[in-house]
Design a protein around this motif. Structure first.
Motif, PDB file in Angstrom:
ATOM      1  N   MET A   1      42.837  16.601 -42.555  1.00  0.00           N
ATOM      2  CA  MET A   1      43.717  17.627 -42.000  1.00  0.00           C
ATOM      3  C   MET A   1      43.076  18.309 -40.790  1.00  0.00           C
ATOM      4  SD  MET A   1      46.468  17.218 -43.540  1.00  0.00           S
ATOM      5  CE  MET A   1      47.392  18.548 -42.814  1.00  0.00           C
ATOM      6  N   ASP A   2      41.765  18.530 -40.842  1.00  0.00           N
ATOM      7  CA  ASP A   2      41.073  19.085 -39.682  1.00  0.00           C
ATOM      8  C   ASP A   2      41.189  18.137 -38.488  1.00  0.00           C
ATOM      9  OD1 ASP A   2      40.333  21.365 -41.031  1.00  0.00           O
ATOM     10  OD2 ASP A   2      38.280  20.709 -41.424  1.00  0.00           O
ATOM     11  N   ALA A   3      41.065  16.842 -38.754  1.00  0.00           N
ATOM     12  CA  ALA A   3      41.131  15.860 -37.673  1.00  0.00           C
ATOM     13  C   ALA A   3      42.514  15.808 -37.039  1.00  0.00           C
ATOM     14  CB  ALA A   3      40.740  14.481 -38.187  1.00  0.00           C
ATOM     15  N   VAL A   4      43.558  15.839 -37.842  1.00  0.00           N
ATOM     16  CA  VAL A   4      44.906  15.753 -37.259  1.00  0.00           C
ATOM     17  C   VAL A   4      45.310  17.054 -36.574  1.00  0.00           C
ATOM     18  CG1 VAL A   4      45.706  13.936 -38.808  1.00  0.00           C
ATOM     19  CG2 VAL A   4      46.114  16.312 -39.414  1.00  0.00           C
ATOM     20  N   LYS A   5      44.689  18.143 -36.943  1.00  0.00           N
ATOM     21  CA  LYS A   5      44.958  19.428 -36.288  1.00  0.00           C
ATOM     22  C   LYS A   5      44.102  19.627 -35.043  1.00  0.00           C
ATOM     23  CE  LYS A   5      48.071  20.946 -38.974  1.00  0.00           C
ATOM     24  NZ  LYS A   5      49.415  21.152 -38.460  1.00  0.00           N
ATOM     25  N   GLY A   6      43.170  18.716 -34.781  1.00  0.00           N
ATOM     26  CA  GLY A   6      42.333  18.815 -33.599  1.00  0.00           C
ATOM     27  C   GLY A   6      41.095  19.660 -33.797  1.00  0.00           C
ATOM     28  N   GLU A   7      40.753  19.958 -35.026  1.00  0.00           N
ATOM     29  CA  GLU A   7      39.594  20.805 -35.312  1.00  0.00           C
ATOM     30  C   GLU A   7      38.344  19.994 -35.616  1.00  0.00           C
ATOM     31  OE1 GLU A   7      40.976  23.236 -38.493  1.00  0.00           O
ATOM     32  OE2 GLU A   7      42.549  24.141 -37.266  1.00  0.00           O
ATOM     33  N   TRP A   8      38.448  18.674 -35.624  1.00  0.00           N
ATOM     34  CA  TRP A   8      37.306  17.809 -35.882  1.00  0.00           C
ATOM     35  C   TRP A   8      36.545  17.598 -34.587  1.00  0.00           C
ATOM     36  CZ3 TRP A   8      36.621  12.482 -34.364  1.00  0.00           C
ATOM     37  CH2 TRP A   8      35.491  11.884 -34.914  1.00  0.00           C
ATOM     38  N   ASP A   9      35.242  17.832 -34.635  1.00  0.00           N
ATOM     39  CA  ASP A   9      34.404  17.694 -33.447  1.00  0.00           C
ATOM     40  C   ASP A   9      33.628  16.383 -33.538  1.00  0.00           C
ATOM     41  OD1 ASP A   9      33.031  18.133 -31.114  1.00  0.00           O
ATOM     42  OD2 ASP A   9      31.681  19.635 -31.966  1.00  0.00           O
ATOM     43  N   HIS A  10      33.967  15.461 -32.678  1.00  0.00           N
ATOM     44  CA  HIS A  10      33.365  14.139 -32.686  1.00  0.00           C
ATOM     45  C   HIS A  10      31.851  14.203 -32.443  1.00  0.00           C
ATOM     46  CE1 HIS A  10      32.827   9.884 -32.029  1.00  0.00           C
ATOM     47  NE2 HIS A  10      32.376  10.111 -30.813  1.00  0.00           N
TER      48      HIS A  10
END
Length: 137
Positions: free
Chosen positions: A113-122
């Motif tokens: 969910m963090d990744a799809v919301k753009g909150e995941w930091d690569h």
């Protein structure tokens, strides 16, 4: 007669140049869409690489994220007002990942969910992965 011929010739040139511009715009739009699709696939691939799940789960998560991003794009193209758009996306969030919730842990689901919301930091994820590898050695 000469005036009509000149007018028709002028209309032909204007139409031809307008048609050429729309063809160029279409070609540029296609290139942009391909580039965007490549970036989306790279983002999903990089994110999936950081998860500790088996191959079957990775495939299901990849497909779910891909369709999720497509659905969000469709919602944005509808031209809804901001509140309606947020409501539609919240409904999508609640319904779209039900299959994934059944096969992964709660922690993994939070990461998705963090990744799809753009909150995941690569970059941060890569740093953590390098630290884990370094600590194992």
């Amino acid at each position: 007669m000469k005036t009509i011929f000149k007018y028709l010739l002028l209309c032909f040139f204007v139409t031809t140049s307008a048609f050429a511009q729309t063809e160029q715009e279409k070609a540029q739009m296609e290139k942009y869409k391909e580039k965007l699709e490549g970036k989306k696939q790279a983002y999903i691939k990089d994110f999936i690489a950081t998860l500790k799940v088996d191959d079957f789960q990775k495939e299901i998560i990849t497909q779910s994220m891909d369709t999720y991003f497509d659905e969000v794009t469709k919602i944005h193209k509808l031209g809804l007002r901001e509140l309606e758009r947020k409501d539609a996306i919240n409904k999508l969030d609640a319904q779209h990942f039900t299959d994934v919730k059944a096969i992964v842990s709660e922690d993994t689901m939070d990461k998705i969910m963090d990744a799809v919301k753009g909150e995941w930091d690569h970059k941060e994820a890569k740093k953590k992965q390098k630290r884990r590898k370094k600590n194992k050695n």
